[in-house]
Each structure stands twice: as C-alpha cells, then as structure tokens.
Design an enzyme around this catalytic site. Sequence first.
Site, PDB file in Angstrom:
ATOM      1  N   SER A  42      -6.561 -19.958   8.031  1.00 14.77           N
ATOM      2  CA  SER A  42      -6.976 -20.392   9.137  1.00 14.77           C
ATOM      3  C   SER A  42      -6.989 -19.302  10.338  1.00 14.77           C
ATOM      4  O   SER A  42      -6.292 -18.431  10.218  1.00 14.77           O
ATOM      5  CB  SER A  42      -6.292 -21.448   9.607  1.00 14.77           C
ATOM      6  OG  SER A  42      -4.933 -21.265  10.111  1.00 14.77           O
ATOM      7  N   ARG A  72     -10.999 -29.503  14.996  1.00 11.03           N
ATOM      8  CA  ARG A  72     -10.457 -30.441  15.892  1.00 11.03           C
ATOM      9  C   ARG A  72     -11.253 -30.408  17.094  1.00 11.03           C
ATOM     10  O   ARG A  72     -11.576 -31.739  17.506  1.00 11.03           O
ATOM     11  CB  ARG A  72      -9.021 -30.401  16.085  1.00 11.03           C
ATOM     12  CG  ARG A  72      -8.165 -30.618  14.810  1.00 11.03           C
ATOM     13  CD  ARG A  72      -6.609 -30.827  15.114  1.00 11.03           C
ATOM     14  NE  ARG A  72      -5.752 -30.260  13.986  1.00 11.03           N
ATOM     15  CZ  ARG A  72      -4.583 -30.573  14.035  1.00 11.03           C
ATOM     16  NH1 ARG A  72      -3.810 -30.935  14.929  1.00 11.03           N
ATOM     17  NH2 ARG A  72      -3.694 -30.052  12.919  1.00 11.03           N
ATOM     18  N   LYS A 126       7.161 -24.876  12.531  1.00  9.31           N
ATOM     19  CA  LYS A 126       7.146 -26.175  12.493  1.00  9.31           C
ATOM     20  C   LYS A 126       6.456 -26.701  11.217  1.00  9.31           C
ATOM     21  O   LYS A 126       6.388 -28.094  11.195  1.00  9.31           O
ATOM     22  CB  LYS A 126       6.406 -26.717  13.813  1.00  9.31           C
ATOM     23  CG  LYS A 126       4.837 -26.802  13.976  1.00  9.31           C
ATOM     24  CD  LYS A 126       4.293 -27.507  14.927  1.00  9.31           C
ATOM     25  CE  LYS A 126       3.012 -27.382  15.156  1.00  9.31           C
ATOM     26  NZ  LYS A 126       2.351 -28.466  16.202  1.00  9.31           N
ATOM     27  N   ASP A 127       5.686 -26.031  10.517  1.00 10.72           N
ATOM     28  CA  ASP A 127       5.077 -26.436   9.103  1.00 10.72           C
ATOM     29  C   ASP A 127       6.060 -26.229   7.925  1.00 10.72           C
ATOM     30  O   ASP A 127       5.538 -26.250   6.841  1.00 10.72           O
ATOM     31  CB  ASP A 127       3.670 -25.744   9.216  1.00 10.72           C
ATOM     32  CG  ASP A 127       2.644 -26.299  10.140  1.00 10.72           C
ATOM     33  OD1 ASP A 127       2.828 -27.141  10.665  1.00 10.72           O
ATOM     34  OD2 ASP A 127       1.759 -25.325  10.296  1.00 10.72           O
ATOM     35  N   CYS A 187       8.591 -35.939   6.662  1.00 15.14           N
ATOM     36  CA  CYS A 187       7.282 -35.690   7.570  1.00 15.14           C
ATOM     37  C   CYS A 187       6.694 -37.228   8.336  1.00 15.14           C
ATOM     38  O   CYS A 187       5.849 -37.199   9.091  1.00 15.14           O
ATOM     39  CB  CYS A 187       5.986 -35.267   6.677  1.00 15.14           C
ATOM     40  SG  CYS A 187       6.118 -33.602   6.334  1.00 15.14           S
ATOM     41  N   ARG A 216       3.560 -37.312  17.561  1.00 16.23           N
ATOM     42  CA  ARG A 216       2.674 -37.568  18.701  1.00 16.23           C
ATOM     43  C   ARG A 216       2.093 -38.953  18.996  1.00 16.23           C
ATOM     44  O   ARG A 216       1.812 -39.344  19.966  1.00 16.23           O
ATOM     45  CB  ARG A 216       1.511 -36.403  18.535  1.00 16.23           C
ATOM     46  CG  ARG A 216       1.905 -34.877  18.973  1.00 16.23           C
ATOM     47  CD  ARG A 216       0.752 -33.956  18.534  1.00 16.23           C
ATOM     48  NE  ARG A 216       1.033 -32.677  18.943  1.00 16.23           N
ATOM     49  CZ  ARG A 216       0.336 -31.609  18.498  1.00 16.23           C
ATOM     50  NH1 ARG A 216      -0.338 -31.718  17.201  1.00 16.23           N
ATOM     51  NH2 ARG A 216       1.029 -30.324  18.697  1.00 16.23           N
ATOM     52  N   SER A 241       0.040 -36.215  13.505  1.00 16.59           N
ATOM     53  CA  SER A 241       1.684 -36.122  13.917  1.00 16.59           C
ATOM     54  C   SER A 241       1.981 -37.518  14.110  1.00 16.59           C
ATOM     55  O   SER A 241       1.713 -38.105  14.994  1.00 16.59           O
ATOM     56  CB  SER A 241       1.786 -35.067  14.976  1.00 16.59           C
ATOM     57  OG  SER A 241       2.972 -35.275  15.377  1.00 16.59           O
ATOM     58  N   ARG A 292      -7.118 -34.157  11.334  1.00 21.53           N
ATOM     59  CA  ARG A 292      -6.578 -32.921  10.880  1.00 21.53           C
ATOM     60  C   ARG A 292      -7.728 -31.872  10.912  1.00 21.53           C
ATOM     61  O   ARG A 292      -8.922 -32.155  11.055  1.00 21.53           O
ATOM     62  CB  ARG A 292      -6.278 -33.239   9.461  1.00 21.53           C
ATOM     63  CG  ARG A 292      -4.938 -34.001   9.153  1.00 21.53           C
ATOM     64  CD  ARG A 292      -4.266 -33.997   7.839  1.00 21.53           C
ATOM     65  NE  ARG A 292      -3.876 -32.581   7.353  1.00 21.53           N
ATOM     66  CZ  ARG A 292      -4.401 -32.292   6.336  1.00 21.53           C
ATOM     67  NH1 ARG A 292      -4.629 -32.867   5.153  1.00 21.53           N
ATOM     68  NH2 ARG A 292      -3.996 -30.916   5.911  1.00 21.53           N
TER      69      ARG A 292
END
Length: 301
Positions: free
Chosen positions: A12, A152, A82-83, A237, A129, A126, A146
């Site tokens: 990405s 996004r 964080k992933d 998750c 969130r 998330s 996603r």
Amino acid sequence: MANTFRLGTRGSPLALTQAGMVRDALMAVHGWDDVEIVVVRTTGDRIQDRALAEIGGKALWTKELDRALLAGEVDACVHSMKDVETIRPAEIVVAAMLPRADVRDRLIGAESIEALPQGAVVGTSSPRRRAQLLRRRPDLQIVLLRGNVDSRLGKLAAGEVDATLLAAAGLERLERPGTGTPLPLDTTLPAPSQGAVGVETLSTGPARDLVSAIDCSDTHRCVLTERALLAALGATCHSPVAALASWQDGQMTLAAELLDEDGTAHISGSMSGDGGEALGQALAADLLERAPGSIRLLFAG
C-alpha cells in the site's frame, strides 16, 4: 544475509512510505548506499469486503511477511505496530521502532463527532472506533469501510459514507496533515500502538543488531507496555480497546478504555510505574475487576 539489506513490506502507499522511512534511517546510520524494498502481498490486502476479525484477524497482515522472513527471502519486515498481533512467533522479534508520530484519530467529513448529522453513516472497520462513536452518538449508523487511505477517502468523496476515521500518523506520512479534524485524546483514546512503525527480524542473526541501531527506545518502551496490556486482557480483533502509554521524567503512565461492542458499557483508568509487562498486567487486572459483565465477556472472561 544478502549483500544488499532487504526490507519486506506490504504494497500500500502508506506501507511503502513507512518502508522508505526505515530504509533511509538504516542507510543513514550504517552509511549504506542502498536498501532493497521487497513488496509482499498479504491476505489482508486481497480481501477488502469483510472485517479482518471475521477472516483471521491481524495475522492477515503479517503471515506472508513472516513466511518471507523465516524463509530468508528478506532480512527484516516493516509493520504498522497496531496491525501486529500481540503474540508473535518465538523466532521473530521487534528489533526497532521509529519515533512515534501523532497518535490521534482524525475525523473526516465533519468538524466534530457532535457535528455529524442525525443518523449519519460512518465507515470504519475498527471495533474500537465503532464502540467509541456509538457511546457518544448511538444514533449513528456504522458500516464496514476497509481499504487503503486513498480508497477510503474515495468512498467518502463518492457519498458512500458521510464520514470516516483515519489515523493522523498515516495521513501525515502521506503528506495529508490537513485532512480531517484530530480528535482530542481526553475523549478518544487511540488503538494500542497507533502511530508506531516497527521493524521485525529473526531473533538470532546479524539483522537484529543492524536494525536495533535505529531504535527509538522511548517509543519502543511505550508500545511494548500497550501490547502487554493487550496480552493481559486476552484481547482479540473483536475487542474494543483503546490504550496509550506515555513516558515522561523517568515514569510511564498507561491509560486505557474498554468498551462493549455498541458502546453502551465502558470502563477506563490509568496507572503509572516503570512500564513494561508489570504495568500492563496491573492496569488490565484493575479494569477487568471493575468492568461490567458485557465487557468482561469480550476480554479475559
């Protein structure tokens, strides 16, 4: 190890930017002429129509990179911390973290959560969130969104959603610092490890020492404390959890919030100490002891 140091990364735009940051740091500290960036396509990149928690969790970002590292195809892998799942293979270690960027979320589509229209559609993948939004605005419609930052924002521009949330760190690294409105930390704690870029290597071998030369010790200490909290909670998750550790004057302060899936129940708290596993475990125990049953069911109970 190959003559040219090889960094594995997702493909990405943000992942490539972060790999470039690591490349530049390694070249500067070691005086190297080049570092090769090797793109590894992950399952998480291929599957975009379902939430990660439904199809394998954070391992969908890491398993192909882990395989390349263990097979000797790359010397190190670059990750958004964080992933990265909390429990990692014993053969792999986080050898370094870059200095942490802005940890906050940014709201794109409105000036504040309160300014969103009644019943507005907000896109996010998330659980944290989602729960934080619904706790403050139960009228909102939260839908799965996603993809990378550009996709996004494209869906937002096309009117598929009224608003979305993105990490400020990613927007800044993609040279979009003015996009959206940062949400204050006293109302919206971020995901554990948000804003941190980590570099993993094999736990033994020369690459670990080479990469550790670029480590930001304060960032590393804070992120490991946040990850210790996750481990002590038994978080997955599916678990809506926010956490942030800060290091100042020789003391660590860890703040965290646990929520149920729709934000109707929540518990928060903070503790200070030396940091690391002990602090993460202590705060996790305190939060779970005080949490309502709906939250304990999502975590260690």
